[in-house]
Design a protein around this motif. Structure first.
Motif, PDB file in Angstrom:
ATOM      1  N   CYS A  35       0.579  -1.186  -0.054  1.00 35.84           N
ATOM      2  CA  CYS A  35      -0.060  -0.027  -0.022  1.00 35.84           C
ATOM      3  C   CYS A  35       0.831   1.371  -0.112  1.00 35.84           C
ATOM      4  O   CYS A  35       0.368   2.398   0.094  1.00 35.84           O
ATOM      5  N   GLY A  36       1.971   1.082   0.101  1.00 39.28           N
ATOM      6  CA  GLY A  36       3.283   2.312   0.149  1.00 39.28           C
ATOM      7  C   GLY A  36       3.173   3.126   1.463  1.00 39.28           C
ATOM      8  O   GLY A  36       2.887   4.331   1.669  1.00 39.28           O
ATOM      9  N   LEU A  37       2.807   2.237   2.477  1.00 40.88           N
ATOM     10  CA  LEU A  37       2.561   2.809   4.037  1.00 40.88           C
ATOM     11  C   LEU A  37       3.740   2.281   4.762  1.00 40.88           C
ATOM     12  O   LEU A  37       4.506   1.233   4.299  1.00 40.88           O
ATOM     13  N   THR A  38       3.796   2.767   6.109  1.00 38.51           N
ATOM     14  CA  THR A  38       4.715   2.279   7.015  1.00 38.51           C
ATOM     15  C   THR A  38       3.890   0.904   7.776  1.00 38.51           C
ATOM     16  O   THR A  38       2.694   1.153   7.603  1.00 38.51           O
ATOM     17  N   ALA A  39       4.567   0.125   8.220  1.00 42.53           N
ATOM     18  CA  ALA A  39       3.839  -0.765   9.049  1.00 42.53           C
ATOM     19  C   ALA A  39       3.002  -0.207  10.218  1.00 42.53           C
ATOM     20  O   ALA A  39       1.954  -0.534  10.509  1.00 42.53           O
ATOM     21  N   ARG A  40       3.803   0.863  11.022  1.00 40.75           N
ATOM     22  CA  ARG A  40       3.094   1.699  11.977  1.00 40.75           C
ATOM     23  C   ARG A  40       1.758   2.313  11.295  1.00 40.75           C
ATOM     24  O   ARG A  40       0.845   2.124  12.087  1.00 40.75           O
ATOM     25  N   GLY A  41       2.006   3.019  10.148  1.00 37.05           N
ATOM     26  CA  GLY A  41       0.843   3.716   9.730  1.00 37.05           C
ATOM     27  C   GLY A  41      -0.391   2.982   9.498  1.00 37.05           C
ATOM     28  O   GLY A  41      -1.585   3.141   9.529  1.00 37.05           O
ATOM     29  N   LEU A  42      -0.101   1.613   8.798  1.00 39.23           N
ATOM     30  CA  LEU A  42      -1.160   0.668   8.685  1.00 39.23           C
ATOM     31  C   LEU A  42      -1.765   0.207   9.788  1.00 39.23           C
ATOM     32  O   LEU A  42      -3.051   0.028  10.188  1.00 39.23           O
ATOM     33  N   GLU A  43      -1.012   0.002  10.986  1.00 38.89           N
ATOM     34  CA  GLU A  43      -1.395  -0.562  12.180  1.00 38.89           C
ATOM     35  C   GLU A  43      -2.244   0.724  12.909  1.00 38.89           C
ATOM     36  O   GLU A  43      -3.330   0.209  13.425  1.00 38.89           O
ATOM     37  N   ASP A  44      -1.970   1.800  12.692  1.00 36.90           N
ATOM     38  CA  ASP A  44      -2.675   2.849  13.244  1.00 36.90           C
ATOM     39  C   ASP A  44      -4.010   2.954  12.393  1.00 36.90           C
ATOM     40  O   ASP A  44      -5.161   3.271  13.087  1.00 36.90           O
ATOM     41  N   LEU A  45      -4.020   3.024  11.248  1.00 35.38           N
ATOM     42  CA  LEU A  45      -5.379   3.054  10.486  1.00 35.38           C
ATOM     43  C   LEU A  45      -6.213   1.791  10.710  1.00 35.38           C
ATOM     44  O   LEU A  45      -7.681   1.869  10.930  1.00 35.38           O
ATOM     45  N   ARG A  46      -5.625   0.671  11.239  1.00 36.51           N
ATOM     46  CA  ARG A  46      -6.460  -0.627  11.605  1.00 36.51           C
ATOM     47  C   ARG A  46      -7.031  -0.420  12.935  1.00 36.51           C
ATOM     48  O   ARG A  46      -8.446  -0.231  12.936  1.00 36.51           O
ATOM     49  N   TYR A  47      -6.378   0.274  13.797  1.00 31.89           N
ATOM     50  CA  TYR A  47      -6.838   0.498  15.119  1.00 31.89           C
ATOM     51  C   TYR A  47      -8.135   1.685  15.032  1.00 31.89           C
ATOM     52  O   TYR A  47      -8.959   1.578  15.720  1.00 31.89           O
ATOM     53  N   ARG A  48      -7.892   2.640  14.165  1.00 30.11           N
ATOM     54  CA  ARG A  48      -8.836   3.670  13.843  1.00 30.11           C
ATOM     55  C   ARG A  48      -9.974   2.992  13.123  1.00 30.11           C
ATOM     56  O   ARG A  48     -11.016   3.795  12.916  1.00 30.11           O
ATOM     57  N   ARG A  49      -9.990   1.828  12.580  1.00 26.82           N
ATOM     58  CA  ARG A  49     -10.856   1.322  11.583  1.00 26.82           C
ATOM     59  C   ARG A  49     -11.221   2.176  10.564  1.00 26.82           C
ATOM     60  O   ARG A  49     -12.234   2.233   9.945  1.00 26.82           O
ATOM     61  N   GLN A  50     -10.077   2.712   9.982  1.00 30.35           N
ATOM     62  CA  GLN A  50     -10.166   3.472   8.688  1.00 30.35           C
ATOM     63  C   GLN A  50      -9.198   2.703   7.290  1.00 30.35           C
ATOM     64  O   GLN A  50      -9.150   3.276   6.456  1.00 30.35           O
ATOM     65  N   GLY A  51      -8.555   1.705   7.875  1.00 29.28           N
ATOM     66  CA  GLY A  51      -7.715   1.088   6.874  1.00 29.28           C
ATOM     67  C   GLY A  51      -8.453  -0.188   6.104  1.00 29.28           C
ATOM     68  O   GLY A  51      -9.807  -0.065   6.337  1.00 29.28           O
ATOM     69  N   PRO A  52      -7.666  -0.789   5.479  1.00 28.69           N
ATOM     70  CA  PRO A  52      -8.177  -2.129   4.812  1.00 28.69           C
ATOM     71  C   PRO A  52      -8.840  -3.018   5.755  1.00 28.69           C
ATOM     72  O   PRO A  52      -8.234  -3.196   6.951  1.00 28.69           O
ATOM     73  N   VAL A  53      -9.487  -3.709   5.075  1.00 26.07           N
ATOM     74  CA  VAL A  53     -10.124  -5.117   6.064  1.00 26.07           C
ATOM     75  C   VAL A  53      -9.180  -6.069   6.303  1.00 26.07           C
ATOM     76  O   VAL A  53      -8.278  -6.210   5.695  1.00 26.07           O
ATOM     77  N   ALA A  54      -8.729  -6.275   7.693  1.00 25.26           N
ATOM     78  CA  ALA A  54      -7.681  -7.168   8.162  1.00 25.26           C
ATOM     79  C   ALA A  54      -8.478  -8.176   8.929  1.00 25.26           C
ATOM     80  O   ALA A  54      -9.523  -8.293   9.258  1.00 25.26           O
ATOM     81  N   SER A  55      -7.865  -9.406   8.722  1.00 23.75           N
ATOM     82  CA  SER A  55      -8.489 -10.622   9.513  1.00 23.75           C
ATOM     83  C   SER A  55      -7.503 -11.259  10.548  1.00 23.75           C
ATOM     84  O   SER A  55      -6.127 -11.124  10.218  1.00 23.75           O
ATOM     85  N   LYS A  56      -7.933 -11.595  11.608  1.00 26.41           N
ATOM     86  CA  LYS A  56      -7.095 -12.267  12.523  1.00 26.41           C
ATOM     87  C   LYS A  56      -7.080 -13.967  12.649  1.00 26.41           C
ATOM     88  O   LYS A  56      -8.153 -14.360  12.569  1.00 26.41           O
ATOM     89  N   VAL A  57      -5.969 -14.379  12.634  1.00 25.98           N
ATOM     90  CA  VAL A  57      -5.953 -15.784  12.595  1.00 25.98           C
ATOM     91  C   VAL A  57      -5.560 -16.291  14.134  1.00 25.98           C
ATOM     92  O   VAL A  57      -4.515 -15.671  14.630  1.00 25.98           O
ATOM     93  N   GLY A  58      -6.466 -17.020  14.590  1.00 25.73           N
ATOM     94  CA  GLY A  58      -5.970 -17.486  16.097  1.00 25.73           C
ATOM     95  C   GLY A  58      -6.136 -16.411  17.104  1.00 25.73           C
ATOM     96  O   GLY A  58      -5.569 -16.443  18.134  1.00 25.73           O
ATOM     97  N   GLY A  59      -6.801 -15.318  16.963  1.00 27.12           N
ATOM     98  CA  GLY A  59      -6.902 -14.304  17.830  1.00 27.12           C
ATOM     99  C   GLY A  59      -5.804 -13.344  17.630  1.00 27.12           C
ATOM    100  O   GLY A  59      -5.993 -12.045  18.335  1.00 27.12           O
ATOM    101  N   ARG A  60      -4.763 -13.575  17.446  1.00 32.03           N
ATOM    102  CA  ARG A  60      -3.592 -12.486  17.335  1.00 32.03           C
ATOM    103  C   ARG A  60      -2.843 -12.243  15.872  1.00 32.03           C
ATOM    104  O   ARG A  60      -2.388 -11.446  15.768  1.00 32.03           O
ATOM    105  N   ILE A  61      -2.814 -13.035  14.950  1.00 33.41           N
ATOM    106  CA  ILE A  61      -1.956 -13.042  13.816  1.00 33.41           C
ATOM    107  C   ILE A  61      -2.691 -12.342  12.812  1.00 33.41           C
ATOM    108  O   ILE A  61      -3.984 -12.711  12.537  1.00 33.41           O
ATOM    109  N   VAL A  62      -2.306 -11.108  12.340  1.00 35.00           N
ATOM    110  CA  VAL A  62      -3.352 -10.229  11.394  1.00 35.00           C
ATOM    111  C   VAL A  62      -2.807 -10.634   9.810  1.00 35.00           C
ATOM    112  O   VAL A  62      -1.364 -10.490   9.766  1.00 35.00           O
ATOM    113  N   ARG A  63      -3.670 -10.724   9.108  1.00 34.18           N
ATOM    114  CA  ARG A  63      -3.268 -10.913   7.829  1.00 34.18           C
ATOM    115  C   ARG A  63      -4.147 -10.106   6.839  1.00 34.18           C
ATOM    116  O   ARG A  63      -5.429  -9.902   7.400  1.00 34.18           O
TER     117      ARG A  63
END
Length: 79
Positions: A35-63
């Motif tokens: 996406c042309g972002l930093t990993a931290r930037g993508l993480e921030d978007l995920r926490y604010r629910r503004q980023g792309p759809v993410a899936s969690k595997v086993g409750g912790r692993i994000v893909r």
């Protein structure tokens, strides 16, 4: 061919193949690069629910699915 050269060629081909073939599911680091972002930037978007759809595997692993990343990128361009 020399056995050492065969081994080197196999390793180089494997590395190039890994870089050229995009898997369907990406790690957060891979998704950020995609996406042309930093990993931290993508993480921030995920926490604010503004980023792309993410899936969690086993409750912790994000893909991230490439199709979801593409849809999110296109939606941002159309907005």
């Amino acid at each position: 061919m020399n056995p050492d050269i065969d081994d080197i060629v196999r390793r180089v081909v494997a590395r190039v193949k890994d870089e050229l073939v995009t898997p369907e599911w990406l790690t957060p680091d891979q998704a950020a690069v995609y996406c042309g972002l930093t990993a931290r930037g993508l993480e921030d978007l995920r926490y604010r629910r503004q980023g792309p759809v993410a899936s969690k595997v086993g409750g912790r692993i994000v893909r991230y699915r490439c199709a979801d990343l593409d849809a999110w990128l296109l939606a941002g361009r159309e907005a």
